[in-house]
Design an enzyme around this catalytic site. Structure first.
Site, short mmCIF file in Angstrom:
data_model
loop_
_atom_site.label_atom_id
_atom_site.label_comp_id
_atom_site.label_asym_id
_atom_site.label_seq_id
_atom_site.Cartn_x
_atom_site.Cartn_y
_atom_site.Cartn_z
N TRP A 32 28.47 15.00 -63.98
CA TRP A 32 29.90 16.07 -63.32
C TRP A 32 30.69 17.24 -64.24
O TRP A 32 30.98 17.77 -64.13
CB TRP A 32 30.99 15.01 -62.40
CG TRP A 32 32.20 14.80 -63.80
CD1 TRP A 32 32.62 14.37 -64.68
CD2 TRP A 32 33.59 15.06 -63.77
NE1 TRP A 32 33.35 13.52 -65.44
CE2 TRP A 32 33.85 13.85 -64.48
CE3 TRP A 32 34.44 15.37 -62.41
CZ2 TRP A 32 35.19 14.00 -64.48
CZ3 TRP A 32 35.69 16.13 -62.58
CH2 TRP A 32 36.31 14.90 -63.70
N ASP A 33 30.34 16.48 -65.81
CA ASP A 33 30.55 17.06 -66.99
C ASP A 33 29.58 18.64 -65.88
O ASP A 33 30.04 20.08 -66.73
CB ASP A 33 30.27 17.22 -68.47
CG ASP A 33 30.88 16.15 -69.22
OD1 ASP A 33 31.61 16.59 -70.38
OD2 ASP A 33 30.67 15.40 -68.11
N ARG A 89 24.84 3.28 -63.05
CA ARG A 89 26.97 3.96 -62.04
C ARG A 89 25.86 5.35 -62.17
O ARG A 89 25.55 5.72 -63.00
CB ARG A 89 27.32 3.57 -62.89
CG ARG A 89 27.79 4.22 -63.75
CD ARG A 89 29.13 3.84 -64.89
NE ARG A 89 29.15 4.74 -66.36
CZ ARG A 89 29.02 3.71 -67.21
NH1 ARG A 89 29.05 2.90 -67.60
NH2 ARG A 89 28.90 4.28 -68.25
N GLN A 146 28.72 9.57 -61.17
CA GLN A 146 30.09 9.97 -61.42
C GLN A 146 30.16 10.82 -60.31
O GLN A 146 29.12 11.08 -59.22
CB GLN A 146 29.53 11.12 -62.96
CG GLN A 146 29.91 10.35 -63.92
CD GLN A 146 30.45 10.86 -65.56
OE1 GLN A 146 29.68 12.16 -65.42
NE2 GLN A 146 31.07 10.94 -65.77
N GLU A 193 27.78 1.07 -74.11
CA GLU A 193 28.67 2.33 -75.52
C GLU A 193 29.38 2.28 -75.70
O GLU A 193 29.85 2.98 -76.87
CB GLU A 193 27.75 3.79 -74.80
CG GLU A 193 28.82 3.95 -73.45
CD GLU A 193 28.95 3.41 -72.70
OE1 GLU A 193 29.77 3.44 -70.79
OE2 GLU A 193 27.43 2.55 -72.31
N GLY A 226 34.55 9.12 -63.73
CA GLY A 226 35.09 10.41 -64.87
C GLY A 226 35.93 10.11 -65.66
O GLY A 226 36.25 10.51 -67.00
N ASP A 270 38.16 7.81 -67.59
CA ASP A 270 38.07 6.52 -68.36
C ASP A 270 38.48 6.78 -69.85
O ASP A 270 37.93 8.11 -70.48
CB ASP A 270 36.76 6.35 -68.38
CG ASP A 270 34.99 6.98 -69.02
OD1 ASP A 270 35.22 8.37 -68.69
OD2 ASP A 270 34.88 6.76 -69.54
N GLU A 292 37.46 18.99 -76.32
CA GLU A 292 37.44 18.00 -75.17
C GLU A 292 38.11 18.06 -74.42
O GLU A 292 38.48 18.02 -72.87
CB GLU A 292 37.18 16.87 -75.46
CG GLU A 292 36.56 15.75 -74.33
CD GLU A 292 36.30 14.34 -74.37
OE1 GLU A 292 35.46 13.86 -73.95
OE2 GLU A 292 36.66 13.70 -75.80
#
Length: 599
Positions: A196-197, A242, A244, A315, A345, A347, A535
């Site tokens: 989605w970024d 998964r 997004q 991760e 997204g 998180d 970010e």
């Protein structure tokens, strides 16, 4: 290691010996039934080894890219077993993502064999073994040393080549998934393509006239759908369980608006993505669930976020272990909900947690993502159903009527379960408890952005966000402050864009401009003092100049793809002057009719 749970003492380590070698159980749906029943917390937490690619049962065989190095078929935890667990527990790397991204220097099976032979020998050094057998992926502290004399706009334009990756850069036998075309990464520790970024990044690329790169980005996502049956969270093999938020349709529509390609050219992939999200929906009984599909008491199907694995994220291995250890809940349930939040997204955020009492920190161990029906996810799927109906009509496909009927059923269900008339906002719905969530979040703007809301609802939402989410530096993601990175006082670029364009679509231009000006002033303030974009940002008053946001599982990242793009797109709409001023909070203006095109 950064402490991801604010209820724990800083630096509290996971219990020794709390994780064993992953076993080879298949990942299971674990989503059939009304509410998963309780199970005893195990004495030792196990990982569930993933299948070679994904568990989605309709996944086609993976394509082979000619001349392109292929990724490993197994994720790092499954491939390296006890070596993976030992490295993650050892503290060799400050970031849990570092080892899963390392590149093996020889055949992975040989590495595992050598480790089993050598680890018990006198003088064995795990650090030396890892250094000899793996190459650490390059993650520069800063992707770019900026020119202090550059304007914000010029700085953003100069970053696109820095953040662009080419297919030949994929190393062999690594967790990185190969792609056939160029793509843009977010930056910092995020050196792969994220789902989605990328939609928000593409908005900036469109404004920069990069039509060829736009098309290549979309072709990469089409390749992922054709190869794996989904668009994964990111292009690492440990993300293949998964996805997004399903924004592929928004990318395709952007291509069409930019006259780069026709949306109908991607109809097969759009259908494939819809099938992924609706897997198991056919034949679900009321009150039951399967993966991402939930059948409500009236028989209408809505969707949730999910992950096909119920083990720690590779991760974020140590962080997930720590959260599960102190949660007091079955560990597999905690892992699943953490992973599902990663699919959202968001998180992490109080949006997915049991709401804490006043003045108490939100406890990440209470996460219940799979119990929530998110309003933004369901609005996106409504939009996908609507566009599928239109595209099938263009193609003369008989399925158009089925998609149109599904969109109408979903719209009615959203209005019935996710519109809170008292709050004047769209909210998430807790399907396990049968009640709406009360905390207002910026997800309330998605129905406006997509044109799903009625004008009176848009008017109420405008008033709610002006009163409850607007802060000095832009729009807050939620009204609660929890220590999680997707909560106040942090602001995030994608939510500013969705709010600005959603409000403008319904004629709330004053409030839309207000949010845009405040956000651009925040971004410009930090750039002026630190010569970079980041970010996320702190949007509450914080001194002489803006600061980057806090919280989360990793340090604040520079780059940064969607921040650059949204700033560029907002400056194109409102002018560079918006990035140099702060204005007073204005009233939510009077409502208008929907009609502004998505931008």
């Amino acid at each position: 290691m950064r402490n991801s749970d604010p209820t724990l003492p800083p630096g509290a380590p996971p219990a020794a010996g709390a994780y064993t070698v992953p076993r080879t159980d298949p990942a299971t749906p674990d989503g059939v039934g009304a509410v998963p029943g309780p199970s005893a917390a195990p004495d030792r937490v196990h990982a569930v080894a993933s299948p070679p690619l994904v568990t989605h049962r309709e996944c086609p065989a993976p394509h082979v890219l000619p001349g392109c190095a292929q990724s490993d078929g197994l994720s790092p935890a499954s491939r390296y077993g006890e070596l993976f667990v030992d490295v993650q527990h050892s503290g060799l790397f400050a970031d849990s993502k570092t080892f899963p991204d390392c590149i093996p220097n020889c055949d992975p099976e040989l590495i595992v064999t050598r480790y089993r032979e050598q680890r018990a020998t006198p003088g064995f050094s795990l650090a030396d073994f890892v250094q000899a057998h793996f190459t650490r992926a390059s993650v520069p502290e800063s992707h770019y040393v900026s020119d202090p004399a550059s304007t914000l706009h010029a700085h953003i334009e100069s970053l696109w080549p820095v953040l662009t990756r080419k297919p030949m850069a994929h190393p062999p036998r690594s967790s990185l998934l190969p792609l056939p075309h160029r793509y843009v990464v977010p930056g910092g520790r995020f050196g792969e393509l994220y789902y989605w970024d990328s939609y928000f990044t593409m908005l900036g690329l469109a404004g920069s006239g990069c039509g060829d790169l736009l098309l290549e980005m979309v072709q990469n996502f089409a390749y992922l759908l054709d190869t794996y049956g989904l668009v994964p969270n990111g292009t690492r093999n440990y993300y293949l369980s998964r996805s997004q938020p399903p924004v592929f349709i928004l990318m395709v529509d952007l291509l069409e608006r930019e006259q780069v390609a026709r949306a109908i050219d991607f109809l097969p992939q759009l259908r494939r993505e819809y099938a992924f999200w609706m897997d198991g929906a056919q034949g679900l009984r009321p009150g039951h669930a399967h993966r991402r599909a939930i059948c409500l008491a009236d028989g209408v199907v809505l969707n949730r976020y999910w992950d096909d694995r119920c083990c720690p994220r590779e991760e974020a291995f140590l962080e997930d272990m720590q959260t599960a250890m102190y949660s007091g809940r079955p560990h597999h349930a905690v892992f699943r909900d953490l992973r599902a939040a990663a699919e959202s997204g968001w998180d992490f955020s109080s949006r997915w947690l049991d709401t804490p009492a006043a003045a108490q920190p939100a406890n990440l161990g209470t996460i219940r993502t799979t119990a929530m029906l998110p309003v933004d996810l369901n609005a996106l799927l409504w939009h996908l159903e609507t566009r599928l109906a239109e595209l099938c009509d263009q193609a003369g496909d008989a399925d158009a009527g089925d998609y149109r009927a599904a969109a109408q059923r979903r719209k009615e269900a959203i209005m019935q379960t996710m519109w809170d008339d008292a709050a004047g906002a769209f909210v998430d719905y807790d399907w396990c408890r049968g009640e709406p969530r009360r905390c207002l979040t910026a997800a309330t703007v998605m129905p406006l952005f997509l044109g799903l809301a009625q004008p009176a609802q848009a008017q109420a939402v405008a008033q709610a966000i002006a009163a409850r989410l607007l802060d000095q530096g832009g729009l807050a993601t939620t009204e609660l402050t929890s220590g999680q990175q997707w909560d106040h006082p942090n602001g995030w670029a994608p939510m500013q864009w969705l709010a600005v364009r959603g409000l403008a679509r319904y004629g709330h231009d004053t409030l839309a401009r207000e949010i845009a000006q405040r956000w651009l002033a925040t971004v410009a303030s930090l750039y002026t003092h630190e010569c970079k974009l980041v970010e996320k940002y702190r949007i509450e008053p914080c001194g002489e100049h803006a600061k980057g946001g806090g919280g989360g599982e990793y340090p604040l990242q520079d780059g940064f793809g969607w921040t650059n793009a949204v700033a560029s797109a907002l400056m194109a709409l409102y002018g560079d002057v918006a990035a140099t001023c702060r204005v007073d909070v204005g009233d939510a203006d009077s409502g208008g009719q929907p009609g502004h095109p998505l931008s």
